[in-house]
Design an enzyme around this catalytic site. Structure first.
Site, short mmCIF file in Angstrom:
data_model
loop_
_atom_site.label_atom_id
_atom_site.label_comp_id
_atom_site.label_asym_id
_atom_site.label_seq_id
_atom_site.Cartn_x
_atom_site.Cartn_y
_atom_site.Cartn_z
N GLY A 194 -12.84 -9.83 4.45
CA GLY A 194 -13.29 -8.61 5.11
C GLY A 194 -13.34 -7.44 4.14
O GLY A 194 -12.79 -7.50 3.04
N GLY A 196 -13.36 -2.93 4.04
CA GLY A 196 -13.09 -1.71 4.78
C GLY A 196 -13.33 -0.49 3.91
O GLY A 196 -13.83 -0.60 2.78
N GLY A 199 -11.01 -0.91 0.69
CA GLY A 199 -11.05 -2.04 -0.23
C GLY A 199 -11.49 -3.32 0.45
O GLY A 199 -11.91 -3.33 1.61
N LYS A 216 -5.48 -7.91 -1.29
CA LYS A 216 -6.09 -6.65 -0.86
C LYS A 216 -6.45 -5.86 -2.11
O LYS A 216 -5.57 -5.34 -2.81
CB LYS A 216 -5.12 -5.87 0.03
CG LYS A 216 -4.72 -6.63 1.29
CD LYS A 216 -3.88 -5.78 2.22
CE LYS A 216 -4.70 -4.68 2.86
NZ LYS A 216 -3.92 -3.95 3.90
N ASP A 304 -1.81 3.20 12.80
CA ASP A 304 -3.12 2.61 13.10
C ASP A 304 -2.96 1.28 13.83
O ASP A 304 -3.61 0.28 13.50
CB ASP A 304 -3.93 2.42 11.82
CG ASP A 304 -5.43 2.25 12.09
OD1 ASP A 304 -5.88 2.61 13.19
OD2 ASP A 304 -6.14 1.76 11.20
#
Length: 458
Positions: A194, A196, A199, A216, A304
């Site tokens: 994925g 974002g 990163g 990440k 979050d």
């Protein structure tokens, strides 16, 4: 030399004032460490006073009267015998220059004056990294047939991955990556999981091992401070089963990369779209509540929490992900940024005033969704959350589904109370109320059964 005949490890103090020096000496008093104080002018001498030292951590006091302190920071980073963590201590009047100092070579910073309780946690994290670095072998530089140094056998593996609760840091500043599909010469990229705003996340596998991991990778080195602080938070939470564990931190091309436990599963929003039984939903919420309460006990707020950041494995285990904008309130204040995801942000979060109760609002939104299949409030995405006019009237769950029990509705509405003084102060208080007021919660006794949901109603 110490009693064992080995060179004593050194913490370098460049330009620190007496109160700062005294604090550092107190922090390292129980270690076999030398504190070496030097003046900034010493960095410009022909013979460096640090060349023969085993430095495991460096601190640099930024002088507000200096014309270009970033030049001295860059010089210090270049003079260090090997890459070690470098912390800059910044006067408040120069706080806006922090990113310049990070770009010059600093790894982290603290705004003066130093508070021992808040500073010590970050200090010990970076000290541990530096000590792990010194335990790794020195790089060798074999000569090729042309008399040039070969890069093939440079420092391939600086620090072995240590077990839980120990060091996670493997700086790789000296490593030249000759294989584009590898991170730090040992983590092979398999596929992109994925992307974002901050990163990319890659599925990776360490050479010679079967286990998979998630890497990440930030978009820019300007994210280094954020990455290091996320690593410190993950380290504090490592023993909770609903946290994706931190394996190590590597530094490549000037950027810190988190290597974490890979969790195979689906995000909670995807699982809800497919449909979950009441028992499964209650079980997942209890797991979410457990990990959030554990975080709050450690004074860590996530900021979050949302279904997209919650992963559910095939056997029903939950993992809370993405502590990228989390804050550890035991050593840092919540910044004034209105970070988060709009539909899960508490009213005070829109104003840049996050607190532990802001996480309670977010998990209250999730409990509302689990009970009704709807969001309590819906906001269109907006790059300026503080400019949003926040409606505070949340429909009571029984207005959407009259099967929601009154005791459960009371708890949900208290989570979503706009007034902080009436909302649960943290997830610990919320968990206590649920376990007391809803005996047997987790067995499917309270959340209504729902059919397959194509998409959450708005």
């Amino acid at each position: 030399m110490n009693a064992s005949g080995t060179t004593e490890q050194t913490v370098l103090l460049a330009g620190l004032l007496p109160p700062e020096t005294a604090l550092i000496r107190r922090l390292i008093a129980s270690f076999e460490l030398e504190a070496l104080s030097i003046d900034i002018a010493d960095l410009h001498r022909a013979e460096s006073p640090i060349a023969e030292k085993d430095i495991c951590l460096a601190l640099f006091h930024v002088d507000a009267a200096a014309r270009r302190p970033e030049r001295d920071i860059r010089l210090l980073a270049e003079l260090l015998p090997r890459p070690v963590p470098l912390i800059v201590l910044v006067p408040p009047v120069l706080a806006k220059r922090v990113q310049t100092y990070i770009a010059a070579g600093a790894d982290d910073y603290s705004i003066l004056p130093l508070d021992e309780d808040s500073f010590s946690i970050r200090f010990y994290i970076l000290l541990e990294w530096g000590q792990a670095l010194l335990q790794s072998p020195q790089p060798t530089y074999p000569w090729d047939e042309h008399g040039q140094q070969s890069t093939k056998n440079l420092w391939r593996r600086l620090v072995a991955r240590l077990q839980e609760g120990l060091s996670f840091f493997s700086p790789a500043s000296l490593v030249i990556d000759e294989e584009e599909d590898r991170i730090f010469h040992k983590w092979r990229k398999i596929r992109l999981l994925g992307s974002g705003a901050y990163g990319d996340v890659w599925l990776v596998q360490e050479d010679g091992r079967k286990e998979l991991a998630a890497a990440k990778i930030p978009h820019t080195a300007m994210m280094n401070v954020r990455t290091l602080r996320s690593a410190a938070i993950l380290k504090r939470l490592i023993h909770h089963p609903n946290i994706a564990g931190l394996i190590e931190v590597v530094k490549e091309e000037g950027m810190y990369i988190l290597i974490q436990e890979y969790v195979a599963g689906e995000s909670l929003d995807r699982r809800l779209e497919k449909g979950l039984t009441a028992t499964a939903r209650e079980s997942l919420f209890l797991q979410l509540l457990s990990v959030t309460a554990y975080s709050h006990q450690h004074r860590i707020m996530h900021r979050d929490i949302k279904p997209e950041n919650i992963l559910v494995t095939g056997d029903g285990r939950l993992k809370l992900l993405d502590f990228g904008i989390a804050r550890d309130l035991s050593w840092e204040k919540a910044d004034a940024a209105s970070g988060g995801t709009l539909n899960f942000m508490a009213p005070e979060q829109f104003e840049g005033k996050s607190c532990l109760a802001s996480d309670v609002w977010a998990i209250g939104v999730i409990l509302y969704v689990l009970a009704t299949g709807c969001y309590p409030l819906f906001h269109q995405e907006n790059p300026f959350p503080a400019a949003i006019d926040i409606p505070c009237r949340v429909p009571e769950p029984h207005e959407i589904d009259d099967r929601v029990p009154a005791a459960l509705e009371r708890i949900i509405m208290r989570c979503l109370d706009p007034a902080l003084e009436r909302r649960y102060a943290d997830a610990v208080a919320l968990r206590e109320d649920i376990l007391k007021s809803l005996p047997g919660f987790g067995k499917g006794l309270y959340l209504p059964e729902q059919t397959r949901v194509e998409e959450l109603q708005t």
